[in-house]
Scaffold this active site. Structure first.
Site, PDB file in Angstrom:
ATOM      1  N   ASP A  59       1.262  -0.835  -0.039  1.00 33.69           N
ATOM      2  CA  ASP A  59       0.041  -0.028  -0.164  1.00 33.69           C
ATOM      3  C   ASP A  59       0.912   1.464  -0.080  1.00 33.69           C
ATOM      4  O   ASP A  59       0.495   2.731  -0.523  1.00 33.69           O
ATOM      5  CB  ASP A  59      -1.071   0.132   0.946  1.00 33.69           C
ATOM      6  CG  ASP A  59      -1.428   0.096   2.621  1.00 33.69           C
ATOM      7  OD1 ASP A  59       0.486  -0.619   2.486  1.00 33.69           O
ATOM      8  OD2 ASP A  59      -1.110   0.344   3.375  1.00 33.69           O
ATOM      9  N   ASP A 194      -5.137  -0.040   5.777  1.00 35.76           N
ATOM     10  CA  ASP A 194      -6.423  -0.320   7.170  1.00 35.76           C
ATOM     11  C   ASP A 194      -7.070   0.514   7.519  1.00 35.76           C
ATOM     12  O   ASP A 194      -8.661  -0.217   7.390  1.00 35.76           O
ATOM     13  CB  ASP A 194      -5.183  -0.615   8.557  1.00 35.76           C
ATOM     14  CG  ASP A 194      -3.879  -1.163   8.215  1.00 35.76           C
ATOM     15  OD1 ASP A 194      -4.033  -1.727   7.939  1.00 35.76           O
ATOM     16  OD2 ASP A 194      -3.532  -0.884   9.065  1.00 35.76           O
TER      17      ASP A 194
HETATM   18  C1  GLA Z   1       0.887  -2.241   8.636  1.00 35.82           C
HETATM   19  C2  GLA Z   1       0.187  -0.998   7.644  1.00 35.82           C
HETATM   20  C3  GLA Z   1      -0.773  -1.478   6.166  1.00 35.82           C
HETATM   21  C4  GLA Z   1       0.102  -2.035   5.590  1.00 35.82           C
HETATM   22  C5  GLA Z   1       0.766  -3.063   6.055  1.00 35.82           C
HETATM   23  C6  GLA Z   1       1.373  -4.019   5.325  1.00 35.82           C
HETATM   24  O1  GLA Z   1      -0.541  -2.421   8.522  1.00 35.82           O
HETATM   25  O2  GLA Z   1      -0.621  -0.043   8.784  1.00 35.82           O
HETATM   26  O3  GLA Z   1      -0.985   0.358   5.938  1.00 35.82           O
HETATM   27  O4  GLA Z   1       1.049  -1.384   5.068  1.00 35.82           O
HETATM   28  O5  GLA Z   1       1.176  -3.083   7.206  1.00 35.82           O
HETATM   29  O6  GLA Z   1       0.856  -4.619   4.051  1.00 35.82           O
END
Ligand code: GLA
Length: 405
Positions: A59, A194
């Site tokens: 992301d 997220d």
């Molecule tokens: C965490 C971060 C997300 C993403 C994941 C890995 O959850 O909050 O933004 O980068 O790691 O995919």
């Protein structure tokens, strides 16, 4: 957020793969609000935690992700006030209410309340007229399990403020503002997955998100219908050096993109990968780039297979994602690898770590009649390795942020 994380409705011999409880009680958070602040809240809003099916560490590289919302989440009872303060209460820490000034700056608030105050700060910093508020929150996303309890907190509050102050911010922008709260107020340089998952997922679907264009597609996902179960196994491995390691991965990707003359690693195609890798001198950079580029391809392949109704076909892609995260991205730990190996040995169709890594959860796609034996196998492997007892539940795609009262 640690309350009510145990499962209910358990079935089978292991008694731990039944559907998850959604026991968060709206009345309870409202009552706590009334006791703490001496009046009724203006409403109650809810936002879920998430589990990512595939698309890890893509992301912040402008790539693709495929998360789903969980039934576990956060309820926020909120009311506008005439004051210039934010008063906050967490039912998980009822003896420690927090009051901060509306103008509280990054660094001035820590702990759970920073996620709430951070959202207020982020909205105000973007020019939105948010005034004083009282907030009580209650949650049942296990903290530290990589299931985005923090995004759930942020999104429940962001959604509430959007309603209460009539801001009319659309969901993806609200998610961005919640992400900014976490990046710049809390100090965690996460991507937007997220918050987008918590804000925009819908029941019965995975969220296929292009984090560059922010275009989304709701992909129907009902494994039960096909005799399959998506297990979430919380390894309960303590997060180690998470934030520092995460920031370092992100920086390596940005450096590699700069060295390659592209805006983000999203711009490297699978076809160009061999040529691109030969232009990088640093082996670590090469492996990080290979993970991101191949992971983006895996996400689009998984989506294609799901659209074609080939659920079992996604299994090998999930497992390939884990191998890439283990060997190229180096964000797994012994517990995650052990859980994945044990699940596969016991008949899982595919398994992988999910979330940021360095602890947290794995997911496993399993024939439903093997769900209990897969969990048993992981348990046994953990026992043998001297790890804490893992916890498992069945993931069913739930609804994103919404007003519940
Ligand atoms: C965490 C971060 C997300 C993403 C994941 C890995 O959850 O909050 O933004 O980068 O790691 O995919």
């Amino acid at each position: 957020m640690t309350r009510n994380t145990e499962n209910s409705g358990n079935t089978g011999n292991a008694g731990n793969t039944g559907s998850t409880a959604t026991l968060l009680d709206i009345t309870e958070v409202s009552t706590a609000f009334v006791t703490a602040f001496g009046r009724q809240p203006d409403g109650v809003w809810s936002a879920p935690g998430r589990v990512n099916v595939i698309g890890e560490h893509t992301d912040y590289n402008d790539g693709f992700v495929l998360p789903m919302a969980l039934p576990q989440g956060v309820h926020a009872a909120v009311a506008r006030t005439e004051s210039s303060r934010i008063r906050m209460l967490s039912l998980q820490e009822p003896d420690s209410p927090v009051t901060v000034d509306l103008d509280a700056a990054p660094g001035e608030v820590t702990g759970w309340s920073a996620y709430l105050a951070g959202v207020v700060w982020s909205l105000r910093a973007a020019g939105y007229a948010v005034g004083g508020v009282d907030i009580a929150v209650d949650g049942n996303v296990p903290a530290g399990a990589g299931l985005s309890s923090s995004a759930a907190l942020e999104c429940a509050v962001a959604y509430a403020l959007n309603d209460l102050f009539d801001l009319r911010i659309e969901a993806s922008e609200l998610a961005r503002l919640a992400q900014r709260a976490e990046n710049d107020f809390v100090g965690m340089p996460c991507g937007v997955m997220d918050q987008m998952a918590s804000m925009t997922c819908t029941a019965g679907h995975l969220l296929f998100l292009d984090t560059r264009s922010m275009v989304t597609e709701q992909v129907p996902f009902d494994p039960t219908e096909q005799g399959r179960t998506l297990l979430v196994i919380d390894t309960r491995a303590p997060h180690r050096l998470v934030d520092g390691e995460y920031a370092e991965r992100r920086r390596t990707c940005e450096d590699a993109a700069a060295a390659l003359g592209v805006t983000a690693l999203r711009d490297v195609s699978a076809e160009d990968l061999p040529a691109v890798l030969s232009r990088l001198d640093d082996d670590v950079q090469r492996r990080r780039v290979r993970h991101v580029v191949t992971e983006n391809t895996r996400v689009t392949e998984v989506v294609r297979k799901l659209r074609d109704g080939d659920l079992d076909g996604i299994g090998p892609l999930l497992t390939a994602s884990h191998v890439s995260l283990r060997d190229d991205y180096e964000v797994t730990v012994g517990e995650l690898d052990t859980a994945v190996d044990a699940a596969l040995d016991a008949g899982a169709l595919g398994a992988r770590m999910t979330g940021g890594g360095f602890g947290g959860c794995v997911i496993a796609l399993v024939p439903s009649d093997r769900a209990d034996s897969v969990v048993d196998a992981v348990r046994t492997a953990f026992d043998k390795a001297g790890y804490s007892e893992p916890r498992a539940f069945t993931a069913v795609p739930a609804q994103g942020a919404r007003r519940v009262r």
